[in-house]
Write a protein that holds these residues in place. Structure first.
Motif, mmCIF file in Angstrom:
data_model
loop_
_atom_site.group_PDB
_atom_site.id
_atom_site.type_symbol
_atom_site.label_atom_id
_atom_site.label_comp_id
_atom_site.label_asym_id
_atom_site.label_seq_id
_atom_site.Cartn_x
_atom_site.Cartn_y
_atom_site.Cartn_z
ATOM 1 N N ALA A 172 0.674 3.477 -3.185
ATOM 2 C CA ALA A 172 -0.582 4.136 -3.552
ATOM 3 C C ALA A 172 -0.473 4.764 -4.935
ATOM 4 O O ALA A 172 -1.442 4.760 -5.707
ATOM 5 N N LEU A 173 0.680 5.313 -5.273
ATOM 6 C CA LEU A 173 0.876 5.877 -6.605
ATOM 7 C C LEU A 173 0.870 4.786 -7.669
ATOM 8 O O LEU A 173 0.349 4.979 -8.773
ATOM 9 N N LYS A 174 1.440 3.640 -7.342
ATOM 10 C CA LYS A 174 1.428 2.518 -8.285
ATOM 11 C C LYS A 174 0.015 2.043 -8.560
ATOM 12 O O LYS A 174 -0.324 1.644 -9.677
ATOM 13 N N ASP A 175 -0.846 2.101 -7.529
ATOM 14 C CA ASP A 175 -2.245 1.714 -7.705
ATOM 15 C C ASP A 175 -2.981 2.661 -8.644
ATOM 16 O O ASP A 175 -4.046 2.324 -9.167
ATOM 17 N N LEU A 176 -2.412 3.855 -8.863
ATOM 18 C CA LEU A 176 -3.003 4.801 -9.805
ATOM 19 C C LEU A 176 -2.514 4.559 -11.226
ATOM 20 O O LEU A 176 -2.873 5.319 -12.142
ATOM 21 N N GLY A 177 -1.706 3.529 -11.428
ATOM 22 C CA GLY A 177 -1.150 3.265 -12.754
ATOM 23 C C GLY A 177 0.102 4.065 -13.024
ATOM 24 O O GLY A 177 0.404 4.377 -14.190
ATOM 25 N N LEU A 178 0.829 4.390 -11.962
ATOM 26 C CA LEU A 178 2.032 5.199 -12.097
ATOM 27 C C LEU A 178 3.256 4.422 -11.632
ATOM 28 O O LEU A 178 3.142 3.444 -10.891
ATOM 29 N N ASP A 179 4.407 4.881 -12.067
ATOM 30 C CA ASP A 179 5.658 4.241 -11.694
ATOM 31 C C ASP A 179 6.599 5.295 -11.129
ATOM 32 O O ASP A 179 6.775 6.367 -11.727
#
Length: 315
Positions: A141-148
């Motif tokens: 879900a964090l990756k879907d926010l453009g985060l790594d």
């Protein structure tokens, strides 16, 4: 013949019972005396070192000796039974045992966003007793926010498992600075916590916001809200806010601060059950806040946080 033997057996049995009773009382007193030195979170299976006498064994009472460098006590929440342990005597490592808990016990959910400890990444710490899993869905879900999620660590403190995620932006590789994105991170993690642990909704203000289950007890905003500004060197001040949590709270707080032309250098956002406990390093034109400006900031935040339905521009 039998008439002379029977009284001796009774006497031996009576001595045995008296000896065992006296020894147990002595050990119990020793355990309570040891409790004045230290308390440790450990569980043991029982005393297990009371000397046993055969029915006709000669009566010899010896002092009980044992190491007491680290005395420990543990209480069961279901039974009024005292268990004592010392090194070398039925001692068990505390991490391998758990306290007895009621079936409906729900640990405190905590989500902490730390912007100070690492200069290159935003640290998110999540704990919910020992119930957290691998958090694969949360990282997705964090990756879907453009985060790594550059790395993660898991540590156990007592019965609580704490997971730390080091988060950076996918596009720049730098830590997250945007308040709106920080709030989205917080709400995304809480939403995933509610999804996989719906029992946590009773202790989270977001339980009602996300339509899971509203907390049975709600905080009085007037009582729960505390705002303080403290000195933190010549170039910045420390703003501490404690108030009832709700969605969008972080963004709203930073907007109030920005409207007074105060800069937020870094923040620590702590969601602890129904309460938000936030710390901000703030400054005004590169310097710490003076007394007058600190009071203006405190008054504005108190007015707004205690009346969340009030229009922000009305103060």
């Amino acid at each position: 013949m039998y008439a002379h033997t029977l009284p001796k057996v009774k006497i031996c049995l009576a001595i045995q019972l008296y000896c065992q009773s006296s020894t147990s009382m002595a050990l119990a007193n020793t355990a309570f005396f040891s409790s004045s030195f230290a308390l440790r979170r450990s569980r043991v299976s029982g005393l297990g070192f009371v000397p046993q006498l055969s029915p006709c064994e000669p009566l010899t009472v010896l002092p009980v000796r044992y190491k007491c460098s680290e005395p420990a006590l543990a209480f069961s929440s279901k039974k009024n039974i005292l268990h004592a342990s010392t090194d070398g005597l039925n001692a068990v490592d505390s991490t391998s045992l758990k306290f007895d808990r009621d079936a409906d016990y729900v640990p405190m959910p905590i989500v902490l966003i730390d912007q100070d400890s690492d200069s290159d990444a935003t640290i998110v710490q999540l704990s919910f007793g020992d119930r957290l899993g691998a958090l694969i869905d949360t990282m997705k879900a964090l990756k879907d926010l453009g985060l790594d999620v550059s790395k993660g660590t898991v540590a156990t403190e007592g019965s609580v498992k704490q997971t730390k995620l080091f988060i950076t932006r996918l596009d720049t590789g730098r830590k997250v600075e945007d308040p709106d994105m920080l709030e989205r991170i917080r709400l995304t993690i809480i939403n995933n916590l509610l999804k996989y642990h719906p029992e946590s909704s009773a202790q989270l203000a977001m339980g009602e916001a996300f339509g899971i289950k509203a907390p049975e007890k709600k905080l009085d905003v007037d009582i729960a809200t505390h705002v303080q500004v403290k000195e933190d060197g010549p170039k910045r001040s420390l703003l501490y806010i404690e108030t009832a949590d709700r969605p969008g709270l972080l963004v709203e707080i930073i907007k109030v601060i920005a409207d007074i032309n105060i800069d937020v250098e870094s923040a620590e956002i702590d969601t602890e059950g129904l309460v938000a406990k936030d710390k901000f390093h703030v400054s005004y034109r590169g310097a710490a806040l003076n007394t007058s400006l600190s009071q203006v900031l405190v008054n504005c935040l108190r007015y707004y946080l205690r009346r969340p339905e009030t229009d922000i521009d009305s103060y």
